[in-house]
Scaffold this active site. Structure first.
Site, PDB file in Angstrom:
ATOM      1  N   GLU A  82      90.399  70.869 -90.768  1.00  0.00           N
ATOM      2  CA  GLU A  82      89.320  71.422 -89.951  1.00  0.00           C
ATOM      3  C   GLU A  82      89.507  72.907 -89.652  1.00  0.00           C
ATOM      4  OE1 GLU A  82      89.297  68.733 -86.632  1.00  0.00           O
ATOM      5  OE2 GLU A  82      87.900  67.360 -87.636  1.00  0.00           O
ATOM      6  N   GLU A 113     107.357  55.971 -94.950  1.00  0.00           N
ATOM      7  CA  GLU A 113     108.013  56.727 -93.877  1.00  0.00           C
ATOM      8  C   GLU A 113     109.534  56.662 -93.958  1.00  0.00           C
ATOM      9  OE1 GLU A 113     108.828  54.570 -89.817  1.00  0.00           O
ATOM     10  OE2 GLU A 113     106.671  54.640 -90.160  1.00  0.00           O
TER      11      GLU A 113
END
Length: 282
Positions: A82, A113
């Site tokens: 963004e 992870e």
């Protein structure tokens, strides 16, 4: 309670969650969410340090590298994506990296992870001198994130951790630990809830405050936004109208003659002398 347990612990208020009515579930979630801003407030001193580190890095040509797994990684990619349309910056100034790659944005890749070698590889592929690495892990235990912070520290100008556990590995590994003590979730271990909300608030602060301090806005106006659709062109017209006192048609003409750049329109000679509530900055 171990620090991993802090994000995995059961919330006593939710012990009988299965017998709650819909309204009771919603009220409990709303009550728990209301505690998040206070947790973020407590972390403001280190959030401030992180913003100042980012401003200094950007001034030297550095970048901000968000790296995380699962929800944490997705939130980092979201904030990074963004920045260009909001602040008119290049696509790599804020760079989001998620364990498992782009496929993990849509599908859960839970084992990713734990892949510390992948964390070292992924950060090594992009980190440069003067960059800031922001590792994101609610539990603070993600080996992928920890490895990225540790291996990137030799190159980056600063490392930041966003976590909900103070005594976690990534909090100890980072130069600037941002600890968000949001407490146990309504669903035990579901850190996409309060932990995710707190993380999103902090990421909003890091990117927005850093860009304001770097001169990418004027007052409260996003003068470097990219007016790429009808909604954003209307927003650009409103900004020029409000800042100069021009009527909407004249503001649109001024923008069109300046390639729909609000910054250029406000700085154009034919905009000079118009009333403005927004002083020119850096």
């Amino acid at each position: 309670m171990t620090q991993r347990g802090r994000t995995e612990a059961r919330n006593p208020r939710a012990a009988k969650l299965g017998s709650f009515t819909t309204r009771e579930i919603l009220e409990l979630m709303n009550d728990e969410d209301a505690t998040v801003p206070a947790a973020v407030r407590e972390a403001l001193p280190n959030i401030e340090r992180a913003v100042d580190a980012i401003v200094a890095a950007v001034a030297k040509g550095g970048h901000v590298l968000y790296i995380g797994a699962g929800t944490s990684g997705r939130l980092g990619v979201l904030d990074a994506s963004e920045a260009p349309p909001t602040f008119g910056v290049g696509p790599d100034l804020f760079h989001g990296i998620i364990a498992g790659g782009d496929a993990a944005l849509r599908s859960s890749i839970e084992g990713a992870e734990d892949e510390d070698q992948a964390g070292r590889r992924d950060i090594a592929n992009v980190v440069r001198r003067d960059d800031v690495i922001v590792g994101i892990s609610a539990s603070g235990q993600a080996r992928y994130v920890l490895a990225a912070l540790e291996s990137g520290d030799a190159v980056a100008s600063a490392t930041v951790a966003i976590t909900c556990n103070e005594d976690s590995p990534i909090a100890h590994a980072a130069d600037i630990p941002i600890v968000l003590d949001v407490g146990p979730e309504v669903l035990a271990g579901s850190s996409r809830l309060k932990a995710g909300t707190a993380t999103k608030l902090v990421l909003n602060m890091l990117s927005t405050a850093a860009m304001i301090r770097s001169g990418r806005t004027r007052g409260d106006l996003m003068i470097d936004l990219r007016a790429t659709n009808a909604k954003l062109r209307l927003r650009a017209v409103r900004m020029v109208r409000d800042a100069t006192g021009l009527d909407p048609d004249a503001a649109r003409v001024l923008l069109e003659s300046n390639g729909w750049s609000v910054r250029k329109a406000l700085d154009a000679p034919n905009a000079a002398g118009k009333p403005s509530a927004v002083p020119k900055e850096r």
